[in-house]
Write a protein that holds these residues in place. Sequence first.
Motif, short mmCIF file in Angstrom:
data_model
loop_
_atom_site.label_atom_id
_atom_site.label_comp_id
_atom_site.label_asym_id
_atom_site.label_seq_id
_atom_site.Cartn_x
_atom_site.Cartn_y
_atom_site.Cartn_z
N ALA A 16 0.83 -1.20 0.00
CA ALA A 16 0.00 0.00 0.00
C ALA A 16 0.87 1.25 0.00
O ALA A 16 0.58 2.23 -0.70
CB ALA A 16 -0.93 0.00 1.20
N LEU A 20 0.82 4.22 -2.71
CA LEU A 20 0.45 5.57 -2.30
C LEU A 20 1.59 6.57 -2.43
O LEU A 20 1.39 7.71 -2.86
CB LEU A 20 -0.05 5.56 -0.86
CG LEU A 20 -1.37 4.82 -0.61
CD1 LEU A 20 -1.67 4.77 0.88
CD2 LEU A 20 -2.51 5.50 -1.35
N LEU A 21 2.79 6.17 -2.03
CA LEU A 21 3.91 7.11 -2.02
C LEU A 21 4.78 7.00 -3.26
O LEU A 21 5.49 7.95 -3.60
CB LEU A 21 4.78 6.86 -0.78
CG LEU A 21 4.08 7.06 0.56
CD1 LEU A 21 4.99 6.64 1.70
CD2 LEU A 21 3.65 8.51 0.73
#
Length: 131
Positions: A16, A20-21
């Motif tokens: 995740a 996301l990053l």
Amino acid sequence: MFDSIGWPELFILALAGLFLLGPERLPESAAWLGRTIRQVKDYVTGAQQQIRSEIGPEFDELRKPLEELRGMRNFNPRTAVKNHLFDGQNPLDEPPIGNGHAKKGSNPATGAPPLRPLEPGERPPYDPDTT
């Protein structure tokens, strides 16, 4: 702290975080998270040491009730009642008070012959009254 998080959960969090990053910012974010956790841990340790130095020996007296509460987490009512009634002794360990009718070498509580291990291939005894 991470005793309830297993490898599958860590893998999902890393995946995740990667989405996301992105791969560029993920190492920086992980390093920041590690530094922050280390700082919080140092603050807590410092606060404990400061309280312990200011309170002195009374700190140990304050910890005793907390340790007793932690022990209540593993509380077993059967064990508590047995310990209370029999002063921590197992009543089956003590020889029962017999009525003098038991045969020599038999179990004084039931009058049955002493128990022995079964031989290989031997069938256990069968008692139709108890089965």
